[in-house]
Enzyme design. Sequence first.
Site, PDB file in Angstrom:
ATOM      1  CE  LYS A 130      -4.424   1.142   0.248  1.00 16.25           C
ATOM      2  NZ  LYS A 130      -5.623   0.436  -0.231  1.00 16.25           N
ATOM      3  CG  ASP A 170      -7.282   3.416  -0.993  1.00 13.94           C
ATOM      4  OD1 ASP A 170      -7.909   2.347  -0.954  1.00 13.94           O
ATOM      5  OD2 ASP A 170      -7.204   4.173   0.005  1.00 13.94           O
TER       6      ASP A 170
HETATM    7  P1  NDP Z   1     -13.087   7.697  -2.739  1.00  7.37           P
HETATM    8  O1  NDP Z   1     -11.999   8.698  -2.574  1.00  7.37           O
HETATM    9  O2  NDP Z   1     -13.686   7.491  -4.073  1.00  7.37           O
HETATM   10  O3  NDP Z   1     -14.275   8.015  -1.699  1.00  7.37           O
HETATM   11  C1  NDP Z   1     -14.038   8.071  -0.341  1.00  7.37           C
HETATM   12  C2  NDP Z   1     -15.326   8.467   0.350  1.00  7.37           C
HETATM   13  O4  NDP Z   1     -15.147   8.369   1.764  1.00  7.37           O
HETATM   14  C3  NDP Z   1     -15.718   9.906   0.089  1.00  7.37           C
HETATM   15  O5  NDP Z   1     -17.108  10.014   0.153  1.00  7.37           O
HETATM   16  C4  NDP Z   1     -15.055  10.634   1.249  1.00  7.37           C
HETATM   17  O6  NDP Z   1     -15.667  11.866   1.568  1.00  7.37           O
HETATM   18  C5  NDP Z   1     -15.247   9.655   2.361  1.00  7.37           C
HETATM   19  N1  NDP Z   1     -14.204   9.816   3.372  1.00  7.37           N
HETATM   20  C6  NDP Z   1     -12.860   9.733   3.174  1.00  7.37           C
HETATM   21  N2  NDP Z   1     -12.217   9.965   4.320  1.00  7.37           N
HETATM   22  C7  NDP Z   1     -13.166  10.204   5.235  1.00  7.37           C
HETATM   23  C8  NDP Z   1     -13.125  10.505   6.628  1.00  7.37           C
HETATM   24  N3  NDP Z   1     -11.958  10.606   7.279  1.00  7.37           N
HETATM   25  N4  NDP Z   1     -14.308  10.662   7.275  1.00  7.37           N
HETATM   26  C9  NDP Z   1     -15.498  10.563   6.618  1.00  7.37           C
HETATM   27  N5  NDP Z   1     -15.580  10.269   5.302  1.00  7.37           N
HETATM   28  C10 NDP Z   1     -14.435  10.100   4.641  1.00  7.37           C
HETATM   29  O7  NDP Z   1     -12.475   6.329  -2.161  1.00  7.37           O
HETATM   30  P2  NDP Z   1     -12.954   4.836  -2.419  1.00  7.37           P
HETATM   31  O8  NDP Z   1     -14.434   4.791  -2.554  1.00  7.37           O
HETATM   32  O9  NDP Z   1     -12.113   4.270  -3.491  1.00  7.37           O
HETATM   33  O10 NDP Z   1     -12.505   4.125  -1.061  1.00  7.37           O
HETATM   34  C11 NDP Z   1     -13.357   4.035   0.083  1.00  7.37           C
HETATM   35  C12 NDP Z   1     -12.857   2.939   1.009  1.00  7.37           C
HETATM   36  O11 NDP Z   1     -12.844   1.688   0.296  1.00  7.37           O
HETATM   37  C13 NDP Z   1     -11.440   3.106   1.558  1.00  7.37           C
HETATM   38  O12 NDP Z   1     -11.378   2.530   2.847  1.00  7.37           O
HETATM   39  C14 NDP Z   1     -10.609   2.271   0.595  1.00  7.37           C
HETATM   40  O13 NDP Z   1      -9.380   1.848   1.174  1.00  7.37           O
HETATM   41  C15 NDP Z   1     -11.552   1.104   0.383  1.00  7.37           C
HETATM   42  N6  NDP Z   1     -11.280   0.309  -0.808  1.00  7.37           N
HETATM   43  C16 NDP Z   1     -11.305   0.891  -2.046  1.00  7.37           C
HETATM   44  C17 NDP Z   1     -11.085   0.119  -3.172  1.00  7.37           C
HETATM   45  C18 NDP Z   1     -11.232   0.660  -4.538  1.00  7.37           C
HETATM   46  O14 NDP Z   1     -11.220  -0.145  -5.486  1.00  7.37           O
HETATM   47  N7  NDP Z   1     -11.395   1.943  -4.744  1.00  7.37           N
HETATM   48  C19 NDP Z   1     -10.694  -1.316  -3.042  1.00  7.37           C
HETATM   49  C20 NDP Z   1     -10.803  -1.839  -1.707  1.00  7.37           C
HETATM   50  C21 NDP Z   1     -11.044  -1.025  -0.639  1.00  7.37           C
HETATM   51  P3  NDP Z   1     -15.001  13.249   1.087  1.00  7.37           P
HETATM   52  O15 NDP Z   1     -15.415  13.406  -0.350  1.00  7.37           O
HETATM   53  O16 NDP Z   1     -15.595  14.261   1.999  1.00  7.37           O
HETATM   54  O17 NDP Z   1     -13.527  13.095   1.271  1.00  7.37           O
END
Ligand code: NDP
Length: 451
Positions: A130, A170
């Site tokens: 990562k 991510d």
């Molecule tokens: P994105 O950046 O597309 O979206 C992240 C979302 O989570 C946004 O809505 C963001 O809000 C919110 N968020 C981020 N940080 C915080 C926080 N500290 N408190 C509250 N809300 C928060 O990311 P992904 O959808 O790709 O990833 C989401 C999760 O899924 C992560 O844990 C990632 O590690 C996991 N994941 C992702 C994969 C992928 O293929 N993308 C694969 C496997 C796991 P805001 O817009 O306000 O920042």
Amino acid sequence: MAVSDHVDFSTFMEGVKKRNPGQPEFVQAVQEVSEDIFDFIADKEEYHAQQILRRIAEPDRVVSFRVCWEDDNGNIRVQRGWRVQNNNAIGPYKGGIRFHPSVTESVLKFLAFEQTFKNALTGLPMGGGKGGSNFNPKGKSVREIMRFCQSFMTELYRHIGADIDVPAGDIGVGGREIGFMFGQYKRITNEFTGVLTGKGLEWGGSLIRTEATGYGAVYFLANMLAAKGQDLVGKTAVISGSGNVATHAAEKIVQLGGKVLTLSDSGGFIHDPDGITQDKIDWVKAHKTHRRGRIEEYCDEFKGASFTAGKTPWGVPCDVALPCATQNELLGDDAKALVANGCVAVSEGANMPTNLEGVHVFKDAKIMFAPGKAANAGGVAVSGLEMSQNSGRRAWSEGELQQMLKDIMDGIHTRCLTYGDRGDGYIDYVKGANIAGFKKVADAMLAFGVV
Ligand code: NDP
């Protein structure tokens, strides 16, 4: 005579804490996995003698570097970048890159550790890694993001490679950022290889990679329900996040007949009692991805919905819950609220969104609970398929890939059952995932000797 590590669990965890001061997320992840592994290896001397758990809980390598870039006003900015290469016993290191101000070495070590087990669970040959930076992409211009990505890759390129370490996206890193980083890698090395996944379709990307994590988390949820003779038709779902994983999880819930009630971002959550339908999900995708807007603005667009600032959505009554935003966003009291409101199943789209207390609440209440390393593995699985397509210089059709994703999620579910069936009618998916992932990596490590 060989010295075995037959220490008890608390002594082992004391050692982990001592060796990783100021790294609570990493210690939490190791604790969650080790709770289950200790039981499993209790009577397996070889794993002890070879100190396998101790070795997996020590990353192969942590690279930390400076990332300098110039903002649009000519100011020089300095960020920190990392790549954590946790374990490559079963394949090249593989795992996403996160750009978010909350990124620390501890967060990336926890994610790389979890990724090791998740990747093993997919059945594909991928090790765990990562990376990321504390760079905050919010409010930055596209040119600033491009300059940052190029500077980040100017250091990272020497540590990665198609057969060495293959990063992906991510939080904060989507197709646009992967494009900037791939462009810089190609420019520096003069090589067009599958060194990153999540690429655009025109330049080596795979169909359904974008959808895979969210869709996979819902397939896993559907598998858990099916094991109890249930399905998603008519079920209400509470989802956190509004990024890639959350919106695609919502989409698949709707396709399978469920009703999505909430989405969120770091500002708070929206609750739409009429249900977040496909056209509303399309609006959220465009709003968050292209317009870089806030979820709050959903309520201006769709009347009847409400916004609650600064809160997570776990108090909204539902049948199923999918935390899809970030780590430690669903705490013990949130878990208690979900149980009290009649929630029957939880599938983690994000990585470690439920803290240890929350996990224990779900297990004690015998709620079906799918940990991220099993439920969200669909994304890295399709990344693995992207690597195969790149190596073979070919592209599979959407139908072929959808089927492969489904088969992989079914396979993960089956592997979890092998070690997670408690025999009292409850399936402990956390235990099942931890042991199945551990065993594959551990057995490969045994074959290599002490390296
Ligand atoms: P994105 O950046 O597309 O979206 C992240 C979302 O989570 C946004 O809505 C963001 O809000 C919110 N968020 C981020 N940080 C915080 C926080 N500290 N408190 C509250 N809300 C928060 O990311 P992904 O959808 O790709 O990833 C989401 C999760 O899924 C992560 O844990 C990632 O590690 C996991 N994941 C992702 C994969 C992928 O293929 N993308 C694969 C496997 C796991 P805001 O817009 O306000 O920042």
